[in-house]
Design a protein around this motif. Structure first.
Motif, PDB file in Angstrom:
ATOM      1  N   LEU A  48       1.629   3.553   8.444  1.00 50.93           N
ATOM      2  CA  LEU A  48       0.320   3.162   7.917  1.00 50.93           C
ATOM      3  C   LEU A  48      -0.088   1.864   8.599  1.00 50.93           C
TER       4      LEU A  48
ATOM      5  N   PRO B 178       0.806  -1.234   0.000  1.00 44.93           N
ATOM      6  CA  PRO B 178       0.000   0.000   0.000  1.00 44.93           C
ATOM      7  C   PRO B 178       0.835   1.278   0.000  1.00 44.93           C
ATOM      8  N   VAL B 179       2.162   1.140   0.167  1.00 49.41           N
ATOM      9  CA  VAL B 179       3.087   2.278   0.022  1.00 49.41           C
ATOM     10  C   VAL B 179       4.242   1.812  -0.858  1.00 49.41           C
TER      11      VAL B 179
ATOM     12  N   TYR C  75      -7.145   1.079   5.309  1.00 48.66           N
ATOM     13  CA  TYR C  75      -5.965   1.936   5.320  1.00 48.66           C
ATOM     14  C   TYR C  75      -6.156   2.961   6.441  1.00 48.66           C
TER      15      TYR C  75
ATOM     16  N   THR D 258      -3.520   6.256  -5.948  1.00 43.91           N
ATOM     17  CA  THR D 258      -3.298   6.968  -4.688  1.00 43.91           C
ATOM     18  C   THR D 258      -4.639   7.328  -4.057  1.00 43.91           C
TER      19      THR D 258
ATOM     20  N   PHE E   3      -2.389  -1.192   8.060  1.00 38.64           N
ATOM     21  CA  PHE E   3      -3.033  -1.790   6.883  1.00 38.64           C
ATOM     22  C   PHE E   3      -3.656  -3.127   7.258  1.00 38.64           C
TER      23      PHE E   3
ATOM     24  N   LEU F 137      -4.267   7.957   7.952  1.00 32.42           N
ATOM     25  CA  LEU F 137      -4.033   8.833   6.796  1.00 32.42           C
ATOM     26  C   LEU F 137      -4.167  10.300   7.225  1.00 32.42           C
TER      27      LEU F 137
ATOM     28  N   THR G  69       7.050   4.120   6.815  1.00 29.86           N
ATOM     29  CA  THR G  69       7.395   4.556   5.467  1.00 29.86           C
ATOM     30  C   THR G  69       8.053   5.927   5.512  1.00 29.86           C
TER      31      THR G  69
ATOM     32  N   THR H 245      -2.453  10.374   1.810  1.00 28.67           N
ATOM     33  CA  THR H 245      -1.054  10.438   2.284  1.00 28.67           C
ATOM     34  C   THR H 245      -0.988   9.957   3.720  1.00 28.67           C
ATOM     35  N   VAL H 246       0.126   9.350   4.064  1.00 26.18           N
ATOM     36  CA  VAL H 246       0.287   8.755   5.386  1.00 26.18           C
ATOM     37  C   VAL H 246       0.508   9.827   6.449  1.00 26.18           C
TER      38      VAL H 246
ATOM     39  N   VAL I  52      -0.360   6.792  -0.138  1.00 25.34           N
ATOM     40  CA  VAL I  52      -0.979   5.502   0.198  1.00 25.34           C
ATOM     41  C   VAL I  52      -1.787   5.049  -1.016  1.00 25.34           C
TER      42      VAL I  52
END
Length: 424
Positions: A405, A307-308, A373, A392, A407, A376, A336, A395-396, A342
């Motif tokens: 993140l 996911p990243v 997710y 996308t 997940f 964020l 990350t 953003t994390v 993300v």
């Protein structure tokens, strides 16, 4: 026969070197990927070190970094094992080629001595004219021609063997140097691992001294996680209920249409059987499109994208213990880079976008499967939006000073281990 054996040996060694080259390249790629994860964790650790308070995320990141270092040392050991095999094979080839070269030179020397004894044309003519008849004389002429050609071929063959030998010696020297470099790299990694284990010991010692504070942190974390989990389960339950209602409406509409048709044709109304009880999966895959999406999602088990784009798993799926306190992670925590995008791991439909505790979570439906997710900082998708693989979605955000993140993958309500689904 000798030539055939030599050719078979060279063919075997060539195929072995190709296999070695492939596995060696794979090991190098794996080692580089591990190093990228280590570098990312170290970069984030350097930033987090400015905050004097030790956090659970820092402890998890340090533990993850140690695991990665151990994996890297394991990869280096595999590289050295491959090199040892190659060195052993090439050493045998060099000995074999030297033996063949020595034998060829002896045979060639015998031919030269024979040619020396019959070096002038007079001797050759006498050899031909000494024949009993024309047929034997012709054969002797052909023999002299073939002998000359064979001698030339042998000279070329010896040169070829000498080139093969020189090449194999160069490869052998290169492998020995590469092994020396790997041994040096292994010693460096072991030294770094020792320092990180020492740091880990100090951190755990500090943790035990401040365990009361950490228990409070874990309690707060569990409270937040429990609330998020309730929200996720409620969102999935709403999707299951929605699918159930749609299936029921479709069934009733089909029954009404059948009854209307029977009435128009003056026929008795068809008997309606009681609907069979369905599982949540049955409702979620009631339509052909949903069933196909579920099947495609399942067929990508073990190869779904992360996911990243870059990251390292610092907390794994399942139950965890921190001192005397325990908690369960229904997914994985991925550390990350700052502000990382993300991405959706598969085609699907956004069913929920919710803000909680200053952060967002996004729920995407893939037939009977859901991906979650969490944490964020921002989102750029909305409810009921169709998304594609690697699109996308936001953003994390930061957790305890590091970009992370959370997940999850769920089959209906049941949490799955994401590490079994995403690519290694």
């Amino acid at each position: 026969m000798k030539l055939n054996k030599v050719l078979l040996l060279l063919l075997f060694l060539l195929s072995a070197s190709v296999v070695f080259g492939q596995s060696s390249a794979e090991l190098k790629r794996k080692k580089e990927a591990i190093q990228r994860e280590i570098d990312l964790l170290q970069k984030n650790a350097n930033k987090a070190a400015k905050n004097k308070k030790l956090t659970l995320s820092q402890i998890n990141a340090l533990n993850a970094k140690i695991r990665l270092m151990q994996s890297k040392i394991s990869v280096i050991n595999s590289e050295m094992k491959n090199l040892d095999n190659q060195i052993h094979e090439n050493t045998n080839v060099v000995h074999n080629l030297k033996g063949q070269l020595g034998q060829l030179k002896k045979e060639y020397a015998s031919m030269i001595r024979f040619a020396q004894r019959n070096r002038n044309s007079y001797d050759k003519m006498m050899f031909i004219f000494a024949a009993k008849d024309f047929n034997q004389a012709y054969k002797r002429i052909k023999y002299l021609q073939q002998f000359g050609q064979y001698r030339k071929k042998q000279a070329d063959y010896i040169q070829g063997k000498q080139k093969d030998l020189n090449y194999k010696i160069v490869i052998l020297d290169k492998s020995l140097k590469e092994k020396s470099n790997l041994l040096h790299e292994q010693e460096q990694e072991k030294s770094k691992l020792g320092k990180n284990k020492s740091e880990q010991s100090q951190v755990l010692n500090k943790f035990s001294k401040e365990e009361k504070q950490y228990r409070q942190d874990i309690a707060t974390r569990k409270k937040i996680a429990a609330q998020l989990d309730r929200n996720i389960r409620a969102a999935i339950a709403r999707e299951i209920e929605k699918a159930r209602r749609e299936a029921e409406e479709e069934r009733l509409a089909a029954e009404r249409a059948a009854a209307a048709k029977a009435k128009a044709e003056n026929k008795p109304a068809p008997a309606t059987a009681a609907p069979k009880a369905k599982t949540s999966s049955g409702y979620l895959t009631a339509t052909p499109e949903a069933a196909r999406l579920s099947s495609q999602f399942e067929s990508n088990r073990g190869s779904l994208p992360w996911p990243v784009a870059t990251g390292s798993i610092i907390e794994r799926f399942g139950r965890h213990m921190e001192g005397q306190a325990s908690y369960t992670n229904d997914g994985v925590n991925i550390e990350t880079s700052e502000g990382a995008a993300v991405r959706a791991v598969f085609n699907g439909k956004v069913t929920t976008v919710m803000e909680q505790y200053g952060r967002y979570f996004v729920l995407i439906k893939h037939g009977e499967y859901f991906t979650v997710y969490q944490n964020l900082k921002s989102v750029n998708v909305s409810k009921d939006q169709e998304v594609t693989t690697k699109q996308t979605i936001g953003t994390v955000g930061n957790t305890e000073g590091t970009p992370q993140l959370q997940f999850q993958i769920r089959r209906g309500m049941s949490a799955q281990n994401p590490e079994a689904w995403i690519a290694k």
